[in-house]
Design an enzyme around this catalytic site. Sequence first.
Site, PDB file in Angstrom:
ATOM      1  CB  SER A  29      33.574  42.132  -3.805  1.00  0.00           C
ATOM      2  OG  SER A  29      32.411  41.366  -3.642  1.00  0.00           O
ATOM      3  CG  ASP A  62      33.931  34.378  -2.951  1.00  0.00           C
ATOM      4  OD1 ASP A  62      34.339  35.490  -2.564  1.00  0.00           O
ATOM      5  OD2 ASP A  62      32.968  34.247  -3.728  1.00  0.00           O
ATOM      6  CE  LYS A 102      30.596  35.905  -4.284  1.00  0.00           C
ATOM      7  NZ  LYS A 102      31.568  36.726  -4.868  1.00  0.00           N
ATOM      8  NE  ARG A 108      37.375  38.920  -9.684  1.00  0.00           N
ATOM      9  CZ  ARG A 108      37.067  38.967  -8.388  1.00  0.00           C
ATOM     10  NH1 ARG A 108      37.208  37.893  -7.628  1.00  0.00           N
ATOM     11  NH2 ARG A 108      36.625  40.077  -7.848  1.00  0.00           N
ATOM     12  CB  CYS A 146      37.890  43.799   1.046  1.00  0.00           C
ATOM     13  SG  CYS A 146      37.161  45.289   0.335  1.00  0.00           S
ATOM     14  NE  ARG A 167      30.049  40.606  -7.229  1.00  0.00           N
ATOM     15  CZ  ARG A 167      29.763  41.685  -6.535  1.00  0.00           C
ATOM     16  NH1 ARG A 167      28.545  42.199  -6.561  1.00  0.00           N
ATOM     17  NH2 ARG A 167      30.674  42.258  -5.777  1.00  0.00           N
ATOM     18  CG  HIS A 201      31.034  37.411   0.217  1.00  0.00           C
ATOM     19  ND1 HIS A 201      31.241  38.754  -0.048  1.00  0.00           N
ATOM     20  CD2 HIS A 201      31.763  36.744  -0.708  1.00  0.00           C
ATOM     21  CE1 HIS A 201      32.058  38.886  -1.086  1.00  0.00           C
ATOM     22  NE2 HIS A 201      32.395  37.681  -1.497  1.00  0.00           N
ATOM     23  CE1 TYR A 229      34.170  39.281 -13.469  1.00  0.00           C
ATOM     24  CE2 TYR A 229      32.127  39.435 -12.205  1.00  0.00           C
ATOM     25  CZ  TYR A 229      33.513  39.380 -12.250  1.00  0.00           C
ATOM     26  OH  TYR A 229      34.231  39.422 -11.088  1.00  0.00           O
TER      27      TYR A 229
HETATM   28  P1  GTP Z   1      36.546  38.723  -4.134  1.00  0.00           P
HETATM   29  O1  GTP Z   1      37.061  37.560  -4.905  1.00  0.00           O
HETATM   30  O2  GTP Z   1      36.110  39.859  -5.007  1.00  0.00           O
HETATM   31  O3  GTP Z   1      35.481  38.357  -3.157  1.00  0.00           O
HETATM   32  O4  GTP Z   1      37.812  39.374  -3.359  1.00  0.00           O
HETATM   33  P2  GTP Z   1      38.650  38.924  -2.071  1.00  0.00           P
HETATM   34  O5  GTP Z   1      37.954  39.384  -0.837  1.00  0.00           O
HETATM   35  O6  GTP Z   1      39.009  37.495  -2.154  1.00  0.00           O
HETATM   36  O7  GTP Z   1      39.963  39.850  -2.194  1.00  0.00           O
HETATM   37  P3  GTP Z   1      41.483  39.466  -2.572  1.00  0.00           P
HETATM   38  O8  GTP Z   1      42.125  38.597  -1.552  1.00  0.00           O
HETATM   39  O9  GTP Z   1      41.514  38.992  -3.966  1.00  0.00           O
HETATM   40  O10 GTP Z   1      42.183  40.896  -2.470  1.00  0.00           O
HETATM   41  C1  GTP Z   1      41.734  41.983  -3.216  1.00  0.00           C
HETATM   42  C2  GTP Z   1      42.735  43.107  -3.213  1.00  0.00           C
HETATM   43  O11 GTP Z   1      43.094  43.467  -1.878  1.00  0.00           O
HETATM   44  C3  GTP Z   1      44.030  42.742  -3.922  1.00  0.00           C
HETATM   45  O12 GTP Z   1      44.370  43.790  -4.779  1.00  0.00           O
HETATM   46  C4  GTP Z   1      45.039  42.596  -2.819  1.00  0.00           C
HETATM   47  O13 GTP Z   1      46.305  42.984  -3.238  1.00  0.00           O
HETATM   48  C5  GTP Z   1      44.497  43.508  -1.719  1.00  0.00           C
HETATM   49  N1  GTP Z   1      44.863  42.990  -0.380  1.00  0.00           N
HETATM   50  C6  GTP Z   1      44.584  41.758   0.102  1.00  0.00           C
HETATM   51  N2  GTP Z   1      45.099  41.589   1.347  1.00  0.00           N
HETATM   52  C7  GTP Z   1      45.711  42.752   1.666  1.00  0.00           C
HETATM   53  C8  GTP Z   1      46.439  43.224   2.825  1.00  0.00           C
HETATM   54  O14 GTP Z   1      46.613  42.514   3.820  1.00  0.00           O
HETATM   55  N3  GTP Z   1      46.903  44.501   2.782  1.00  0.00           N
HETATM   56  C9  GTP Z   1      46.714  45.302   1.691  1.00  0.00           C
HETATM   57  N4  GTP Z   1      47.204  46.533   1.728  1.00  0.00           N
HETATM   58  N5  GTP Z   1      46.058  44.898   0.579  1.00  0.00           N
HETATM   59  C10 GTP Z   1      45.555  43.642   0.566  1.00  0.00           C
HETATM   60  C1  SPV Z   2      33.033  39.028  -5.665  1.00  0.00           C
HETATM   61  O1  SPV Z   2      32.772  40.003  -6.401  1.00  0.00           O
HETATM   62  O2  SPV Z   2      32.780  39.023  -4.437  1.00  0.00           O
HETATM   63  C2  SPV Z   2      33.702  37.842  -6.231  1.00  0.00           C
HETATM   64  C3  SPV Z   2      33.869  37.776  -7.668  1.00  0.00           C
HETATM   65  O3  SPV Z   2      34.035  36.914  -5.507  1.00  0.00           O
HETATM   66  S1  SPV Z   2      32.406  37.210  -8.422  1.00  0.00           S
HETATM   67  O4  SPV Z   2      32.405  35.758  -8.364  1.00  0.00           O
HETATM   68  O5  SPV Z   2      32.435  37.674  -9.786  1.00  0.00           O
HETATM   69  O6  SPV Z   2      31.247  37.703  -7.709  1.00  0.00           O
HETATM   70 MN    MN Z   3      33.617  37.330  -3.387  1.00  0.00          MN
END
Ligand code: GTP
Ligand code: SPV
Ligand code: MN
Length: 591
Positions: free
Chosen positions: A257, A284, A215, A376, A259, A78, A235, A206
Amino acid sequence: MNTAFAVPAIYHNAHVTRWVAEVAQLCRPDRIQWCDGSAAEKEALTAEAVSLGILIPLNQQKRPGCYYHRSNPNDVARVEQCTFICTPTPDEAGPTNNWADPAEMSTKLNALLAGAMQGRTLYVVPFLMGPPGSPLARVGVELTDSIYVVLSMGIMTRMGCVALEQLGDSERFTRGIHSMLDVNPERRYIAHFPNENLLISVGSNYGGNVLLGKKCMALRLASHWGRDEGWLAEHMLILGVESPTGDKTFIAGAFPSACGKTNFAMLNPPARFAGWKVWTVGDDIAWMKPGADGRLYAINPETGYFGVVPGTNYKSNPNAMECMRKDTIFTNVALTPDGDVWWEGKDEPPPAECLDWRGQRWTPDSKEKAAHPNSRFCAPMTNNPMLAPEVNDPAGVPISAIIFGGRRTNTMPLVYQAFNWVHGVYVGATIGSETTAAAVGAVGQVRRDPMAMLPFCGYNMGDYFRHWLQMRRVIKSPPRIFHVNWFRKDAAGKFLWPGYSENMRVLKWIVDRCRGEANANEALLGWVPSAQDFDLDGLDGFNAERLEQAQSTDVEEWRREVLQQDELFIKLYSHLPKEIIFQRELLIARL
Ligand code: GTP
Ligand code: SPV
Ligand code: MN
C-alpha cells in the site's frame, strides 16, 4: 411491510430481498433505498449528500462533477488491528491475521448493529466485481447506512442493475453489511466470514474498511476462492506496454500500500520513448486464472481508482491528474478559497490560505500538513486517457511478467529477475517494505509484506505460498518474475533513482526480457541488466555510476536481510513449504 420497504421489480432475487429484510429487522433503518446504479439516482444521492454536509461541491467550472469529503479525523486509513478473519480455527487464518471465533464475533457485531440504523436510510447496493460475463466476475450486495459509500461504490464497481442481472436468481453472492455506528475506534470492526461469504464492517467510513467490494471481498474473501478453485486474487496493478510497432505486453505488479502501484499503472513514458504507450488495466487488484493456452490471464475487478493524492502532479502522474478533473470525490485533501483542492506535491505552490483536511485554517507557515498523507481521490477509470481497451474483456489479458517491489531505503537493488517461478515465489514471499500512511500506525518501519498481501491474504500465509507454488503446475507458460525498488537512497538521503516516468527504462528491460530480446547477467540475487542493456539516454544527472550504485548488492546488508526474513518464517513455520526454505538456503550459499 410498510411502503418504504416496497421492493422494486429489478430486485427479483428472493435470496437478496429476504436477506435485506432480515438485516433491516436487525438494524431498524427508517427507510430502505434499493439502488439501481442509474445517473438519476447518483444525482439525487449527491444532492442529498450535499444538503447533509457529507459532500461539499467543488468549483464546478474548474472541476465539473467533483466533490469534497472530510472524514472523521479518527478514521483516515485502514485499521489492521480491527480487521478480523473469522474462520472455524485460528490455524486457518494463520499467524499474520487477527482471528476471531465466527459465532462470538457474529454475536458481538449483531449487538452493535441492533437498531444502529434508526433515523437513517439503509442503502441496498448490488455490485459486480469484474467485467460482465467474465467467468471470474462475482456479485456482492452491500447494505450500508453511508451515502459516501454508495457514491464511492458507484465509481469503484459496476453497481446496480448490471449486478442484479449477472446474479439472476442465484444465491451465490457476497453479503456485506456496513454501519458507520458513531465512527468510534472503540467500536470499529472489519470482520470476514469466509465460510458464510459474509462481511460485516462497523464503526468506520474509510475506503479500505468500508468499500466492501475492494480489499474485503476482492482480496481477503477472493484469496480463499482462488486457493479452492485454482486461481490468484492479488494486490496487483495490471498494465499493457505497447511498442512503436504495436506489440502489447501485459504485466502485473505487487507493491505494498502506498508504494507506487497507481503511479506505475499510469506510467507516462518519457520523451526518449517516443512511440511507446503504457495502458492501464488496473491499479490495485488483479484476479488471475490460467487460460486454455497455458498462460495466466488477469482481470481488474474494479472500475475506478481510490488513489493516494499527495505527491501527484502533472510531472509525476499526468494521467492521474486527468482522472481527477471531473466526477471525482476527494477525501481529506485541502480546500482552497476558490473551491478547488490542494495537496502537498501539487504543481501549484501552496495557496496563501486554505482549509486543511480537518477544516481548520491553514497557511504555508502552518506546521501540520494541509492534506492528510493518506488523502485519496475516487475517480472512474473511464476518466483515464490511457485506459486499456481490454479492460472490459471478460477473458482478461495475458500476463507476461509479474513484478514485486517494496519501499526500501537500502539493501534492495533497482531491478533483478528471479531465476525461475519457485525462486520468484520466494522473492515475492520475502518482500520487505517500509510502512506507510495507508494503514494506521507508525510509518517508515520495515516489515515483511509477502506479495504485498500481508494485510489482505484471508488465510494462512504459509498455505498461500504453497498455493503460489502449486499454480506452476497449471500455468504452462508462466510469467517471468522480477523485483524492483524505486525507493533506494544515497548517503545524502536522496532517491538514487528518478522514478515515476523514468521507470519506463526498467519496464522496457523487463518487456525485452519477456520477449527474449535483452541480455542479463547472472548475479547473486538473480538476473540483472548490465549498463549496456539499460537505456540511460536523456536522463539528466543520472549516469552509469549512479546506476551501479542503485543496482549494487551489499553482502553485509543481505546477511541482515536474510536474518530479518526469519522473523516471518518462524511465525509461519508449521505451514511453510519446504521450497521456500530451500530457496533461502540457496541464497545464503550464494552470499
Ligand atoms: P495504494 O492505493 O495504497 O495501494 O497505493 P499504491 O501502491 O497505488 O501507491 P501510489 O502509486 O499511490 O504511490 C504512493 C506514493 O509513492 C506516492 O506518494 C508517490 O508519490 C510515491 N511513488 C510512486 N512511484 C514512485 C517512484 O517511482 N519513485 C518515488 N520516489 N516515489 C514514488
Ligand atoms: C491500500 O491501502 O492498499 C489501498 C487503499 O489501496 S484502501 O482501499 O483503503 O485499502
Ligand atoms: Mn492498495
